[in-house]
Design an enzyme around this catalytic site. Sequence first.
Site, PDB file in Angstrom:
ATOM      1  N   ARG A  27      38.411 -29.027  -3.436  1.00 50.77           N
ATOM      2  CA  ARG A  27      37.535 -29.583  -4.475  1.00 50.77           C
ATOM      3  C   ARG A  27      37.490 -31.107  -4.332  1.00 50.77           C
ATOM      4  O   ARG A  27      38.477 -31.743  -3.967  1.00 50.77           O
ATOM      5  CB  ARG A  27      38.037 -29.235  -5.876  1.00 50.77           C
ATOM      6  CG  ARG A  27      37.750 -27.813  -6.287  1.00 50.77           C
ATOM      7  CD  ARG A  27      38.202 -27.518  -7.703  1.00 50.77           C
ATOM      8  NE  ARG A  27      39.643 -27.555  -7.818  1.00 50.77           N
ATOM      9  CZ  ARG A  27      40.354 -28.589  -8.263  1.00 50.77           C
ATOM     10  NH1 ARG A  27      39.741 -29.697  -8.674  1.00 50.77           N
ATOM     11  NH2 ARG A  27      41.659 -28.541  -8.318  1.00 50.77           N
TER      12      ARG A  27
ATOM     13  N   TYR B  39      32.772 -25.390  -0.046  1.00 51.11           N
ATOM     14  CA  TYR B  39      34.122 -25.006  -0.483  1.00 51.11           C
ATOM     15  C   TYR B  39      34.063 -24.237  -1.810  1.00 51.11           C
ATOM     16  O   TYR B  39      33.353 -24.644  -2.744  1.00 51.11           O
ATOM     17  CB  TYR B  39      35.010 -26.266  -0.620  1.00 51.11           C
ATOM     18  CG  TYR B  39      36.333 -25.910  -1.259  1.00 51.11           C
ATOM     19  CD1 TYR B  39      37.275 -25.173  -0.529  1.00 51.11           C
ATOM     20  CD2 TYR B  39      36.607 -26.210  -2.583  1.00 51.11           C
ATOM     21  CE1 TYR B  39      38.460 -24.776  -1.127  1.00 51.11           C
ATOM     22  CE2 TYR B  39      37.798 -25.822  -3.181  1.00 51.11           C
ATOM     23  CZ  TYR B  39      38.715 -25.103  -2.445  1.00 51.11           C
ATOM     24  OH  TYR B  39      39.884 -24.684  -3.032  1.00 51.11           O
TER      25      TYR B  39
ATOM     26  N   LYS C  59      34.979 -22.668 -11.286  1.00 48.41           N
ATOM     27  CA  LYS C  59      35.369 -23.904 -11.968  1.00 48.41           C
ATOM     28  C   LYS C  59      34.197 -24.487 -12.750  1.00 48.41           C
ATOM     29  O   LYS C  59      34.361 -25.004 -13.854  1.00 48.41           O
ATOM     30  CB  LYS C  59      35.876 -24.924 -10.954  1.00 48.41           C
ATOM     31  CG  LYS C  59      37.040 -24.424 -10.131  1.00 48.41           C
ATOM     32  CD  LYS C  59      38.195 -24.057 -11.009  1.00 48.41           C
ATOM     33  CE  LYS C  59      39.381 -23.565 -10.198  1.00 48.41           C
ATOM     34  NZ  LYS C  59      40.508 -23.204 -11.062  1.00 48.41           N
TER      35      LYS C  59
ATOM     36  N   HIS D 215      42.326 -23.043 -18.083  1.00 48.66           N
ATOM     37  CA  HIS D 215      42.779 -22.842 -16.690  1.00 48.66           C
ATOM     38  C   HIS D 215      44.107 -22.078 -16.744  1.00 48.66           C
ATOM     39  O   HIS D 215      45.166 -22.634 -16.477  1.00 48.66           O
ATOM     40  CB  HIS D 215      42.953 -24.227 -16.040  1.00 48.66           C
ATOM     41  CG  HIS D 215      43.110 -24.208 -14.557  1.00 48.66           C
ATOM     42  ND1 HIS D 215      43.688 -25.250 -13.864  1.00 48.66           N
ATOM     43  CD2 HIS D 215      42.764 -23.289 -13.616  1.00 48.66           C
ATOM     44  CE1 HIS D 215      43.677 -24.977 -12.574  1.00 48.66           C
ATOM     45  NE2 HIS D 215      43.145 -23.797 -12.393  1.00 48.66           N
TER      46      HIS D 215
ATOM     47  N   SER E 124      46.241 -26.584 -10.233  1.00 51.23           N
ATOM     48  CA  SER E 124      45.899 -25.836  -9.020  1.00 51.23           C
ATOM     49  C   SER E 124      47.067 -25.830  -8.038  1.00 51.23           C
ATOM     50  O   SER E 124      47.753 -26.849  -7.883  1.00 51.23           O
ATOM     51  CB  SER E 124      44.693 -26.499  -8.352  1.00 51.23           C
ATOM     52  OG  SER E 124      43.684 -26.711  -9.292  1.00 51.23           O
TER      53      SER E 124
ATOM     54  N   CYS F  89      49.959 -24.373  -8.081  1.00 52.27           N
ATOM     55  CA  CYS F  89      51.321 -24.488  -8.644  1.00 52.27           C
ATOM     56  C   CYS F  89      51.897 -23.120  -8.977  1.00 52.27           C
ATOM     57  O   CYS F  89      52.798 -23.001  -9.801  1.00 52.27           O
ATOM     58  CB  CYS F  89      51.303 -25.357  -9.893  1.00 52.27           C
ATOM     59  SG  CYS F  89      51.087 -27.103  -9.530  1.00 52.27           S
TER      60      CYS F  89
ATOM     61  N   ASP G 283      43.732 -17.124 -12.963  1.00 49.50           N
ATOM     62  CA  ASP G 283      43.256 -18.516 -12.907  1.00 49.50           C
ATOM     63  C   ASP G 283      42.546 -18.991 -14.174  1.00 49.50           C
ATOM     64  O   ASP G 283      42.665 -20.154 -14.522  1.00 49.50           O
ATOM     65  CB  ASP G 283      42.312 -18.674 -11.707  1.00 49.50           C
ATOM     66  CG  ASP G 283      42.019 -20.122 -11.369  1.00 49.50           C
ATOM     67  OD1 ASP G 283      42.960 -20.942 -11.396  1.00 49.50           O
ATOM     68  OD2 ASP G 283      40.854 -20.452 -11.083  1.00 49.50           O
TER      69      ASP G 283
ATOM     70  N   ARG H  52      42.669 -20.201   1.917  1.00 48.89           N
ATOM     71  CA  ARG H  52      42.543 -19.285   0.775  1.00 48.89           C
ATOM     72  C   ARG H  52      42.307 -17.841   1.197  1.00 48.89           C
ATOM     73  O   ARG H  52      41.784 -17.579   2.279  1.00 48.89           O
ATOM     74  CB  ARG H  52      41.329 -19.727  -0.072  1.00 48.89           C
ATOM     75  CG  ARG H  52      41.431 -21.128  -0.651  1.00 48.89           C
ATOM     76  CD  ARG H  52      42.276 -21.126  -1.878  1.00 48.89           C
ATOM     77  NE  ARG H  52      42.451 -22.439  -2.462  1.00 48.89           N
ATOM     78  CZ  ARG H  52      42.545 -22.651  -3.781  1.00 48.89           C
ATOM     79  NH1 ARG H  52      42.449 -21.655  -4.626  1.00 48.89           N
ATOM     80  NH2 ARG H  52      42.760 -23.870  -4.240  1.00 48.89           N
TER      81      ARG H  52
HETATM   82  C1  OXD Z   1      41.824 -24.398  -8.164  1.00 44.99           C
HETATM   83  C2  OXD Z   1      41.499 -23.013  -7.813  1.00 44.99           C
HETATM   84  O1  OXD Z   1      41.542 -25.338  -7.376  1.00 44.99           O
HETATM   85  O2  OXD Z   1      41.798 -22.116  -8.625  1.00 44.99           O
HETATM   86  O3  OXD Z   1      42.366 -24.600  -9.265  1.00 44.99           O
HETATM   87  O4  OXD Z   1      40.903 -22.768  -6.750  1.00 44.99           O
HETATM   88 MN    MN Z   2      42.577 -22.884 -10.482  1.00 45.51          MN
END
Ligand code: OXD
Ligand code: MN
Length: 591
Positions: free
Chosen positions: A77, A205, A214, A234, A256, A258, A283, A375
């Site tokens: 991002r 992306y 998002k 989130h 993100s 974590c 998420d 990913r």
């Molecule tokens: C983020 C995702 O960047 O969930 O938070 O992809």
């Molecule tokens: Mn996320």
Amino acid sequence: MSSDPDKHLTSNPALNAWIGDVARLTSPEKIVICDGSAAERDRLTTEAVASGVLIPLNPQKRPGCYLHRSNPNDVARTEEVTFVCTPNKDDAGVTNHWMAPDEAYNKLGALLKDSMRGRTMYVIPYVMGPLGSPFAKVGVEITDSIYVALSMRIMTRMGRAALALLGESEHFNRGLHGTLDLDPQRRFICHFPQDNAIWSVGSGYGGNALLSKKCFALRIASWLGRTEGWMAEHMLIVGLRNPQGETRYIAAAFPSACGKTNLAMLLPPQALGDWKVFTVGDDIGWLRIGPDGRLWAINPENGYFGVAPGTSARSNPNAMRMVGHDSLFTNVAMTPDGDIWWEGMDAPPPAGLIDWRGKPWTAGSGAKAAHPNSRFTTPMTNNPALSPHAEDPEGVPISAIIFGGRRATTMPLVLESTSWVHGVLMGATMGSETTAAAAGQVGVVRRDPMAMLPFCGYNIGDYFRHWLAMGAKISHPPRIFMVNWFRKDGNGNFVWPGYGENLRVLKWMLDRIDGKVSGRETPVGIVPAPGELDLNGLEISPRQLEQALAVNPDEWRVELESAAQFLQSIGATLPAELTEKHRELSRRLAG
Ligand code: OXD
Ligand code: MN
């Protein structure tokens, strides 16, 4: 399928008009209205393979799986070029980049002009939320990326079902995505909350281009939530069934990369007895007050867009199983026999590995074989731990909210707030070290309120006010906790083993809620009293445990000072309750 934008492509006049407008702007060669069928997926996949967008993986080892390699300049991002476009700059607030709506429409409109010439324009109607849920919302994404079209089929309920739900309504999120030439100078992700619209150009992306995620389900939805009296967060949503057979649900906000996906599908340690963990979402949570006065949550998504490196049979066995079939991988490494590999997977790197850029890789090269933000994109139904309530129209009731950051120091393993306002302050001022999920420096502590810093679609002070207002309306509010799985000792080693063992911390929270344990008060919140954390079967030294749970006044003075600076930076919209609560904690810490 049709190439004529003025033909009635769907039975929705507002949608047809918008498709026509976009087609006149972007001049595609062909328009495809996605129906979401398996036949359509197969056709698009064949096309994507033929054009080199997807590389088929070994069908014996990973049936139905494909690898996508993105442009190396387009792997995360890009918060610097993500804008909230409101007529009034103050409505975006200090934590968002702002652009006036006219300027944004003009700038991106010029970039989009004729940008789909010779290309196919995919029209993707989608639903966020379980079909049949009164809280589900419809969006339509128009894109010229076949990778986006295929990913949206995994991440959302896409196609005919969405058109059926939309009917003739003109109320849907309009998301326009143009890949352009991927020049970072021509990359902009713009949100128009008042128009319920998103324009994103110059990036393929996921977080910039799958506009359902998002852009819609967090930035625009947070705005809608404030207007309509609910919350878009989130947050993962997870169900915990104890050995007595009772299931409780927890929602947890972490920045993100974590460990949200790991926590959402955690495998309980056997020594704790017959616990079971069920994933509702990994998420995003949409939260509302139910008629019973509790907070209820749905996961608006239909799939997982998870960080691959670090995912292993140890950290997340359920995820390893679910990515065994019917998944897309982006920027992971490929083995000579057409399988995938990433750093932190259980197996050592095989000889002959091809790195995420498509180049031969050797262990001595010093470079990562998989990109740190590589990913997997996987349907929710692949998850062996999927909750039987993941599709419940009303969602699940939330007993606890957790905030968590990645902090080498200061933050104890778990800290319970003493009230809703205190919990909101904890979330509002939480800090975390930056990760590879966003472009920029990694490992720097930044304030990331409620893990929403990059995702709150309006003024962050008003967002805190909305949290406080919601709390005042919930008659049975969830308890609010803070956790930190990432604290390190003086040698740089993690003091807590993490992963499945985190269930021990969640169990303590449930014990607190049930009044079974009393905790130990510190000036900044409640931590487990000696003996309260269930450590059965866990090898952890008393010294490590003490370090994990320590509330060190010197560290906290620095923490509260940094939090105060962040709060002050918000300006006039900061609710006075939070300033007052912060002062109270500072006074208590000073003793
Ligand atoms: C983020 C995702 O960047 O969930 O938070 O992809
Ligand atoms: Mn996320």
